[in-house]
Every structure is written in structure tokens, then in C-alpha cells.
Motif scaffolding. Sequence first.
Motif, short mmCIF file in Angstrom:
data_model
loop_
_atom_site.label_atom_id
_atom_site.label_comp_id
_atom_site.label_asym_id
_atom_site.label_seq_id
_atom_site.Cartn_x
_atom_site.Cartn_y
_atom_site.Cartn_z
N ALA A 1 0.82 -1.22 0.00
CA ALA A 1 0.00 0.00 0.00
C ALA A 1 0.85 1.27 0.00
CB ALA A 1 -0.93 0.00 1.21
N GLY A 2 2.18 1.08 -0.06
CA GLY A 2 3.07 2.22 -0.07
C GLY A 2 3.39 2.80 1.29
N VAL A 3 3.02 2.07 2.35
CA VAL A 3 3.30 2.54 3.71
C VAL A 3 4.75 2.19 4.08
CG1 VAL A 3 2.70 2.33 6.15
CG2 VAL A 3 0.90 2.28 4.40
N ARG A 4 5.49 3.18 4.53
CA ARG A 4 6.89 2.99 4.88
C ARG A 4 7.05 2.76 6.38
NH1 ARG A 4 9.79 7.83 1.29
NH2 ARG A 4 8.70 7.33 -0.68
N LYS A 5 8.00 1.90 6.70
CA LYS A 5 8.29 1.59 8.11
C LYS A 5 9.79 1.49 8.29
CE LYS A 5 7.33 -1.87 11.70
NZ LYS A 5 6.64 -3.16 11.99
N ALA A 6 10.30 2.19 9.29
CA ALA A 6 11.72 2.10 9.60
C ALA A 6 12.05 0.68 10.03
CB ALA A 6 12.09 3.09 10.70
N ILE A 7 13.19 0.17 9.57
CA ILE A 7 13.57 -1.21 9.91
C ILE A 7 14.86 -1.20 10.72
CG2 ILE A 7 12.48 -2.11 7.83
CD1 ILE A 7 15.32 -2.50 6.70
N SER A 8 15.06 -2.28 11.46
CA SER A 8 16.27 -2.41 12.25
C SER A 8 17.12 -3.59 11.80
CB SER A 8 15.93 -2.56 13.73
OG SER A 8 15.06 -3.67 13.93
N HIS A 9 16.48 -4.67 11.36
CA HIS A 9 17.22 -5.90 11.05
C HIS A 9 18.22 -5.72 9.92
CE1 HIS A 9 18.08 -10.14 11.04
NE2 HIS A 9 17.77 -10.24 9.76
N PHE A 10 17.82 -5.05 8.84
CA PHE A 10 18.72 -4.86 7.69
C PHE A 10 19.29 -3.44 7.65
CE2 PHE A 10 15.82 -8.27 6.23
CZ PHE A 10 16.77 -9.26 6.02
N ASN A 11 19.08 -2.70 8.71
CA ASN A 11 19.51 -1.30 8.75
C ASN A 11 21.01 -1.16 8.47
OD1 ASN A 11 20.65 1.11 10.26
ND2 ASN A 11 18.48 1.56 10.42
N LYS A 12 21.81 -1.88 9.21
CA LYS A 12 23.26 -1.74 9.10
C LYS A 12 23.77 -2.18 7.74
CE LYS A 12 24.13 -2.30 14.05
NZ LYS A 12 24.79 -3.14 15.09
N ALA A 13 23.23 -3.27 7.20
CA ALA A 13 23.69 -3.76 5.90
C ALA A 13 23.43 -2.74 4.81
CB ALA A 13 23.01 -5.08 5.57
N HIS A 14 22.25 -2.13 4.81
CA HIS A 14 21.94 -1.15 3.77
C HIS A 14 22.74 0.14 3.94
CE1 HIS A 14 18.68 -3.91 2.82
NE2 HIS A 14 18.59 -3.29 1.67
N LYS A 15 23.01 0.53 5.16
CA LYS A 15 23.89 1.68 5.37
C LYS A 15 25.30 1.37 4.85
CE LYS A 15 21.59 3.98 9.24
NZ LYS A 15 21.69 4.38 10.67
N GLY A 16 25.74 0.14 5.03
CA GLY A 16 27.04 -0.25 4.51
C GLY A 16 27.09 -0.20 3.00
N LEU A 17 26.03 -0.64 2.34
CA LEU A 17 25.96 -0.59 0.88
C LEU A 17 25.95 0.86 0.38
CD1 LEU A 17 23.35 -3.42 0.18
CD2 LEU A 17 25.84 -3.52 -0.17
N LEU A 18 25.22 1.72 1.08
CA LEU A 18 25.18 3.12 0.69
C LEU A 18 26.55 3.77 0.89
CD1 LEU A 18 23.61 5.61 -0.26
CD2 LEU A 18 22.98 6.02 2.12
N ALA A 19 27.20 3.46 2.00
CA ALA A 19 28.53 4.01 2.26
C ALA A 19 29.52 3.56 1.19
CB ALA A 19 29.02 3.58 3.64
N ARG A 20 29.40 2.32 0.76
CA ARG A 20 30.29 1.82 -0.29
C ARG A 20 30.05 2.58 -1.59
NH1 ARG A 20 33.13 -3.15 -1.48
NH2 ARG A 20 33.31 -3.44 -3.74
N ALA A 21 28.78 2.77 -1.94
CA ALA A 21 28.46 3.50 -3.17
C ALA A 21 28.98 4.93 -3.13
CB ALA A 21 26.95 3.49 -3.40
N LEU A 22 28.80 5.60 -2.00
CA LEU A 22 29.20 7.00 -1.89
C LEU A 22 30.71 7.18 -1.84
CD1 LEU A 22 26.56 8.27 0.69
CD2 LEU A 22 26.60 8.69 -1.78
N SER A 23 31.39 6.20 -1.30
CA SER A 23 32.84 6.34 -1.14
C SER A 23 33.61 5.89 -2.37
CB SER A 23 33.32 5.57 0.09
OG SER A 23 33.07 4.19 -0.05
N THR A 24 33.03 5.01 -3.18
CA THR A 24 33.77 4.48 -4.32
C THR A 24 33.43 5.19 -5.63
OG1 THR A 24 32.08 2.76 -4.69
CG2 THR A 24 33.95 2.19 -3.28
N SER A 25 32.34 5.90 -5.68
CA SER A 25 31.95 6.60 -6.91
C SER A 25 32.98 7.67 -7.26
CB SER A 25 30.58 7.25 -6.72
OG SER A 25 30.29 8.11 -7.80
N ARG A 26 33.32 7.76 -8.54
CA ARG A 26 34.21 8.82 -8.99
C ARG A 26 33.55 10.18 -8.81
NH1 ARG A 26 38.73 7.29 -11.80
NH2 ARG A 26 38.86 5.09 -12.37
#
Length: 246
Positions: free
Chosen positions: A188-213
Motif C-alpha cells: 500500500a506504499g506505507v513505509r516503516k523504519a527497519i532495524s534488522h537490515f539497517n546496518k547492511a543497507h547503510k554499509g551498501l550506501l557508504a560503499r556507493a558514496l565512497s567508491t563513486s568517482r
Amino acid sequence: MLVLLPPSETKAIGGAGAPLDHTALTCPDLNPVREKIAHALVELAADVPGSLAALALSERQADEVARNAQLRHSPTMPALSRYTGVLYDALDVPTLKKGERDRAHHRLAIASALFGVVRGGDPIPAYRLSGGSALPSIGPLGALWRPALEPALAAIDDFVVDLRSGPYATLARIPHAVTIRVVSEDGAGVRKAISHFNKAHKGLLARALSTSRAEPKNLNGLIKVAAAAGLRVEKTGDRTADLFAG
């Protein structure tokens, strides 16, 4: 750009660098507080039961106290290699090419109960100390860090992305930073903050932001870099955004 990550309780052991030298760390204005906390932590390590109680450790974790005792003498390694756990597994520093690792060492920083903040390439030893800790000789860490750390972070004239967790966010406010919430979305498009995969997705975002030219200068730039890495980030305010899990 500076991406500020939470630390991890677990640390890699060993290292090939020279022992701790506070002058080699980012933000030298923080060194008086760093020295005070390091002295208190080493002093406390002489009392193993007291250390276990203050650091909320079990008797099986007495080796963590032994590492604190050797804080000033043990070898160092770059901070991004020292911290371990879910976020750092997703960041996956060992697989980065040299240029990517150099960017990660410069663009990424880690909040720390012991050091306040360190850049990814700063050389640090293994230690055990949490943001919510209070050491018997100096009291709660937040009261020590806030007066020194808030001005230091406020002085960073860069696009700052704050991915810290709660206990470390309370050590210093960063009013000009962008904060990212990891969310799930139902049918239904309702968003909910998550905790279980929180750290993994932050790690993926950090990798993208730090490795991009491309180095993002604002939230819109961050969203573009994330999209190029297959991550969905949506702006929710001038300085807030949602990162979608899955």
C-alpha cells in the motif's frame, strides 16, 4: 563529502601500524579529550571486574579488557579495516581497488566513543568502549564529548551524510548534516523504519558514496550516486531521505 558511520562493538585484532599516536588522527582539537578518555580506559583496565561492569561485558569477554590495557602499545590499522560487523561486511573494504579504497579512507569517517570521530584511513588500535558508557573516573562520555565534538563537526565545510546510530548521534549534533532512514515499504506504499537490515543497507550506501568517482555535493547528488549503484533513496525533506531495503 563526509559520510559519518556508526562504529561496531567488534574489532579486527592485530595490525601492522605503529602504536596509537593521537596527532595522526583527524580533528586534532579533539586530542585533549581523546587523551583523557584513553588514560581513564587504560587505568580502569587494571581492575578487570570493574572494567567488565563499566563496559557491560561478561567474564567471557575479559580479553576485551586486556586489549584496553594495551591500548597505547598495540599495533594499529586503518579505522575502516579495524571495525567489523554487518555494516562493515556490506562495505567490504578488502574488495576495493586502490583508488576506491583511497576515496573511502577520505570520504568515510566513523563516530567513536574513544576518539570522537576518525577518518577511514586513520590508524587506530583495537579497543572496547561504547558511546553510552560511563567510566568511573570521568563519568558519562556524552558530557565530555559534546562540548568538543559539536564544534569540530560543525566546522566541517563539506556535504555531511550522518548514518550514525542513536548512542553516537547523541554525542554531538550536526545540524547541517543529511540524515538517512532505512525503510521498508508494503504493497500500500506505507513505509516503516527497519532495524534488522539497517546496518547492511547503510554499509551498501557508504560503499556507493565512497567508491563513486562522482562526489555528491548535496542530497540530490547522493540520490543519483545511490541509484547508479542500484539503491533507491528518496528525499523526504531538505536534509532527510529514506533508503529502501530490498
